[in-house]
Design a protein around this motif. Structure first.
Motif, PDB file in Angstrom:
ATOM      1  N   HIS A   1       0.811  -1.208   0.000  1.00 26.07           N
ATOM      2  CA  HIS A   1       0.000   0.000   0.000  1.00 26.07           C
ATOM      3  C   HIS A   1       0.852   1.269   0.000  1.00 26.07           C
ATOM      4  O   HIS A   1       0.325   2.369  -0.213  1.00 26.07           O
ATOM      5  N   LEU A   2       2.145   1.145   0.250  1.00 27.38           N
ATOM      6  CA  LEU A   2       3.006   2.331   0.350  1.00 27.38           C
ATOM      7  C   LEU A   2       3.568   2.736  -1.015  1.00 27.38           C
ATOM      8  O   LEU A   2       3.877   1.894  -1.855  1.00 27.38           O
ATOM      9  N   CYS A   3       3.738   4.033  -1.192  1.00 31.92           N
ATOM     10  CA  CYS A   3       4.150   4.629  -2.464  1.00 31.92           C
ATOM     11  C   CYS A   3       5.612   4.307  -2.790  1.00 31.92           C
ATOM     12  O   CYS A   3       6.449   4.172  -1.900  1.00 31.92           O
ATOM     13  N   CYS A   4       5.901   4.243  -4.094  1.00 26.84           N
ATOM     14  CA  CYS A   4       7.281   4.032  -4.544  1.00 26.84           C
ATOM     15  C   CYS A   4       8.064   5.333  -4.582  1.00 26.84           C
ATOM     16  O   CYS A   4       9.286   5.327  -4.781  1.00 26.84           O
ATOM     17  N   GLY A   5       7.371   6.475  -4.454  1.00 32.00           N
ATOM     18  CA  GLY A   5       8.056   7.762  -4.438  1.00 32.00           C
ATOM     19  C   GLY A   5       8.091   8.487  -5.760  1.00 32.00           C
ATOM     20  O   GLY A   5       8.685   9.565  -5.867  1.00 32.00           O
ATOM     21  N   SER A   6       7.426   7.950  -6.779  1.00 33.59           N
ATOM     22  CA  SER A   6       7.409   8.629  -8.079  1.00 33.59           C
ATOM     23  C   SER A   6       6.462   9.817  -8.045  1.00 33.59           C
ATOM     24  O   SER A   6       6.883  10.966  -8.079  1.00 33.59           O
TER      25      SER A   6
ATOM     26  N   LYS B   1      11.812   4.890  -2.845  1.00 36.33           N
ATOM     27  CA  LYS B   1      12.174   4.007  -3.958  1.00 36.33           C
ATOM     28  C   LYS B   1      12.991   2.813  -3.476  1.00 36.33           C
ATOM     29  O   LYS B   1      12.706   1.661  -3.847  1.00 36.33           O
ATOM     30  N   GLN B   2      13.998   3.063  -2.659  1.00 38.13           N
ATOM     31  CA  GLN B   2      14.845   1.981  -2.181  1.00 38.13           C
ATOM     32  C   GLN B   2      14.049   0.975  -1.353  1.00 38.13           C
ATOM     33  O   GLN B   2      14.252  -0.238  -1.466  1.00 38.13           O
ATOM     34  N   ARG B   3      13.131   1.463  -0.533  1.00 39.31           N
ATOM     35  CA  ARG B   3      12.308   0.544   0.256  1.00 39.31           C
ATOM     36  C   ARG B   3      11.404  -0.294  -0.648  1.00 39.31           C
ATOM     37  O   ARG B   3      11.266  -1.511  -0.449  1.00 39.31           O
ATOM     38  N   LYS B   4      10.818   0.350  -1.655  1.00 42.51           N
ATOM     39  CA  LYS B   4       9.934  -0.389  -2.560  1.00 42.51           C
ATOM     40  C   LYS B   4      10.704  -1.444  -3.340  1.00 42.51           C
ATOM     41  O   LYS B   4      10.248  -2.586  -3.488  1.00 42.51           O
ATOM     42  N   VAL B   5      11.874  -1.096  -3.830  1.00 41.54           N
ATOM     43  CA  VAL B   5      12.672  -2.042  -4.601  1.00 41.54           C
ATOM     44  C   VAL B   5      13.095  -3.222  -3.725  1.00 41.54           C
ATOM     45  O   VAL B   5      13.071  -4.382  -4.168  1.00 41.54           O
ATOM     46  N   ARG B   6      13.481  -2.954  -2.485  1.00 38.89           N
ATOM     47  CA  ARG B   6      13.860  -4.051  -1.581  1.00 38.89           C
ATOM     48  C   ARG B   6      12.711  -5.042  -1.388  1.00 38.89           C
ATOM     49  O   ARG B   6      12.921  -6.258  -1.423  1.00 38.89           O
ATOM     50  N   THR B   7      11.520  -4.528  -1.190  1.00 35.79           N
ATOM     51  CA  THR B   7      10.388  -5.431  -0.935  1.00 35.79           C
ATOM     52  C   THR B   7       9.997  -6.197  -2.198  1.00 35.79           C
ATOM     53  O   THR B   7       9.557  -7.347  -2.115  1.00 35.79           O
ATOM     54  N   LEU B   8      10.163  -5.580  -3.351  1.00 41.35           N
ATOM     55  CA  LEU B   8       9.861  -6.279  -4.604  1.00 41.35           C
ATOM     56  C   LEU B   8      10.908  -7.363  -4.886  1.00 41.35           C
ATOM     57  O   LEU B   8      10.564  -8.504  -5.224  1.00 41.35           O
ATOM     58  N   GLU B   9      12.175  -7.017  -4.745  1.00 36.84           N
ATOM     59  CA  GLU B   9      13.237  -7.988  -5.031  1.00 36.84           C
ATOM     60  C   GLU B   9      13.232  -9.129  -4.034  1.00 36.84           C
ATOM     61  O   GLU B   9      13.704 -10.239  -4.349  1.00 36.84           O
ATOM     62  N   ALA B  10      12.716  -8.906  -2.830  1.00 42.73           N
ATOM     63  CA  ALA B  10      12.653  -9.973  -1.825  1.00 42.73           C
ATOM     64  C   ALA B  10      11.772 -11.124  -2.286  1.00 42.73           C
ATOM     65  O   ALA B  10      11.905 -12.251  -1.767  1.00 42.73           O
TER      66      ALA B  10
ATOM     67  N   THR C   1       5.629  14.513 -10.525  1.00 47.07           N
ATOM     68  CA  THR C   1       6.909  15.233 -10.514  1.00 47.07           C
ATOM     69  C   THR C   1       7.594  15.172  -9.151  1.00 47.07           C
ATOM     70  O   THR C   1       8.629  15.820  -8.955  1.00 47.07           O
ATOM     71  N   TYR C   2       7.053  14.395  -8.226  1.00 48.26           N
ATOM     72  CA  TYR C   2       7.579  14.370  -6.862  1.00 48.26           C
ATOM     73  C   TYR C   2       9.038  13.910  -6.835  1.00 48.26           C
ATOM     74  O   TYR C   2       9.864  14.456  -6.096  1.00 48.26           O
ATOM     75  N   ASN C   3       9.364  12.882  -7.638  1.00 44.90           N
ATOM     76  CA  ASN C   3      10.741  12.369  -7.614  1.00 44.90           C
ATOM     77  C   ASN C   3      11.739  13.389  -8.163  1.00 44.90           C
ATOM     78  O   ASN C   3      12.948  13.275  -7.929  1.00 44.90           O
TER      79      ASN C   3
END
Length: 440
Positions: free
Chosen positions: A352-357, A373-382, A360-362
Motif C-alpha cells: 500500500h506504500l508509495c514508490c516515491g514517483s 524508492k529503495q524501500r519499494k525495490v527491496r520489498t519487490l526484489e525480496a 513530478t515528486y521524484n
C-alpha cells in the motif's frame, strides 16, 4: 473538525468543498499509519492530519502561505493512501488540490523553485519537448556532479538509457477490431508516456483489437492535466483537460464510445475526477459524461473475453500504483488478469506504500523520493520475481532505475501472453527497434 469559515467565504465553491472535507475529519490519526512521508520523516506535519490542520488555518484566515506550510504541503505525494485508510471518508485529494492551487496563487516561491516548476510545466506535458529534454539530459548526465541542486541532478537521472522512436500508432486514427466488434473505445495516449515508453500504447492497441475492440485515438486529445494540476497550476491543467473533454465528446456524439481507456493510472485518477474539476464550468455536463465512461485498461479487460492461458512458469511481482489502488480503488483486476493469462503473481510487503514517483515528486523532492524508492525495490526484489509489473509509467521509471529485474506494464505481459511480441524489457538486447510497427 469544527470550522469557522464566514458566510462570505462559503460563497466560494472551492471553500465550500474544502469546508465539507475539513468537517468530516475526526482527528483519529489512522492516516498516519499509512502515510509514506510520515513513515520516513516522523513529523506530524508531514502526515495527512497535520497537513489538514495547516490547510484549515491557511484557508480560514485567508493568510498568505508561509514557508513552513508550503514545505509540508509540497512534501505530500498525493498517493491517497490516507483516503483508503480513513474511516470517516475524508476526501483528502480535493482538499490538498485546493491548497496547492491557493499556494500557487498566493505564495511567491524562491526564484529557483519557480523556474524549475515552470520548466516542468512547459516540458513534461508535451511529448516532443519532453523527448528533446530527455536527449539533453542524457548528454548532460556526465556533468551531473557540477549541478548544485539535487533536483537538477534528479532531472538528469530521469532520462532512460534508450529513448524509443516516435510511434505513429499514437497519431489520431482508428484501429479496426480483429473479428466482430464488441466495443468502440478511445485510447488516451498521454504525454510523458509517449516519450518514455511507446511499447505500452502499442501493446494496449494490439490487445484491445485482438479482443474485439475498435480503438480510436481522438483528434485533439493529449495530456490529462494531472502534472500541472498537482502543482496548483489550475489554468494549465484545466486547459489540457478541456481539450480532452471536447475531443472525446466529439467521438461520443459521433460514432459513439463505450469507454475511454487509460493505461496510465495517474491519468486515470485525474480523468475520472473531471466531473469535480469542471463542476462549476460551462463544460460541466460534458466533463461528467467523460468521467462516467473513463476506465482503467484493467477494468475494460475484465469485461472482455481474455482467454485462460497455460502456466508460463514465470513469477510476476505486482506493484500496485497508488493512483490505481487508492485513487481509483482498483486492487484486484490487474492481478486477476495476470493470473488468468498464466502468470504466478506475488505482492511485496507493504504494497500500500508509495514508490516515491508521484508525478513530478521524484524530481522536486528527490531525497524523500529516493528513500521510498529503495524501500519499494527491496520489498519487490525480496520476492525473487522474474519480472515486475505495474500500471503506471511513473512507477515503472522510478522502480526501474534501481533494479535489474525487468519492469513492464501489465498490458505488455497480457499482450505477449495472448499472441503479441516478447516485451522489449524481457529481451536480452533491449535497444529500441529502428522502426515502430504501424498497427493499422
Amino acid at each position: 473538525m469544527q470550522t469557522t469559515f464566514t458566510e462570505k467565504q462559503l460563497q466560494d465553491p472551492a471553500i465550500q468543498r474544502s469546508n465539507q472535507i475539513l468537517r468530516s475529519c475526526v482527528h483519529c490519526g489512522f492516516c498516519t499509519a499509512t502515510c509514506p512521508t510520515y513513515q520516513v520523516l516522523g513529523d506530524e506535519l508531514d502526515s495527512p492530519r497535520g497537513r489538514i490542520y495547516l490547510i484549515k488555518d491557511m484557508l480560514e484566515n485567508e493568510r498568505v502561505p508561509d514557508e513552513k506550510t508550503v514545505k509540508h504541503i509540497d512534501r505530500c505525494l498525493s498517493c491517497l493512501a490516507c483516503m483508503t485508510t480513513c474511516p470517516s471518508g475524508v476526501h483528502y485529494m480535493h482538499l490538498v488540490d485546493h491548497a496547492r492551487e491557493y499556494i500557487e496563487q498566493k505564495y511567491k516561491r524562491p526564484f529557483t523553485d519557480r523556474a524549475l516548476r515552470w520548466v516542468l510545466a512547459q516540458i513534461l506535458p508535451y511529448p516532443m519537448r519532453f523527448r528533446w529534454a530527455l536527449i539533453g539530459a542524457k548528454l548532460g548526465r556526465p556533468f551531473k556532479f557540477l549541478m548544485p541542486d539535487a533536483r537538477l541532478r534528479a532531472m538528469l537521472d530521469m532520462a532512460p538509457k534508450h529513448i524509443p522512436p516516435v510511434s505513429r500508432n499514437d497519431d489520431p486514427q482508428s484501429f479496426a477490431p480483429k473479428g466482430a466488434r464488441k466495443k468502440r473505445v478511445a485510447l488516451m495516449t498521454g504525454c510523458a508516456q509517449k516519450a518514455l515508453n511507446t511499447n505500452i500504447n502499442d501493446a494496449t492497441i494490439r490487445l484491445l483489437t485482438r479482443l474485439g475492440c475498435e480503438v480510436v485515438v481522438a483528434e485533439g486529445a493529449g495530456c490529462c492535466g494531472a502534472l500541472t494540476h498537482h502543482m496548483g497550476k489550475s489554468d494549465d491543467s484545466h486547459k489540457a483537460a478541456a481539450d480532452n473533454i471536447r475531443a472525446w465528446v466529439a467521438e461520443m456524439d459521433g460514432d459513439g464510445l463505450d469507454a475511454i481507456v487509460i493505461n496510465t493510472s495517474g491519468c486515470g485518477t485525474t480523468v475520472k475526477d473531471y466531473r469535480h474539476m469542471f463542476r462549476n464550468d460551462a463544460l460541466a455536463k460534458d466533463a461528467a459524461r467523460v468521467s462516467d465512461i473513463a476506465m482503467d485498461i484493467s477494468e475494460v479487460l475484465m469485461q472482455l473475453d481474455l482467454s485462460e492461458g497455460a502456466d508460463k512458469g514465470m513469477t510476476v511481482a505486482y506493484h500496485a500504483a497508488c493512483s490505481l489502488q487508492h485513487g481509483q480503488k482498483i486492487k484486484t483486476f490487474p492481478k486477476d488478469l495476470l493470473k488468468r493469462a498464466g502468470f504466478s503473481v506475488v505482492e511485496p510487503a507493504d504494497s500500500h506504500l508509495c514508490c516515491g514517483s508521484a508525478g513530478t515528486y521524484n524530481l522536486m523532492q528527490p531525497e524523500i523520493s529516493g528513500k521510498l524508492k529503495q524501500r519499494k525495490v527491496r520489498t519487490l526484489e525480496a520476492k525473487n520475481p522474474d519480472v515486475i509489473a505495474a500500471g503506471n509509467i511513473g512507477c515503472m521509471m522510478q522502480i526501474g532505475s534501481a533494479t535489474e529485474v525487468p519492469i513492464l506494464h501489465t498490458v505488455e505481459l497480457l499482450d505477449w501472453a495472448t499472441g503479441g511480441p516478447l516485451p522489449r524489457a524481457m529481451q536480452q538486447d533491449r535497444r529500441p527497434d529502428r522502426e515502430v510497427p504501424i498497427l493499422r
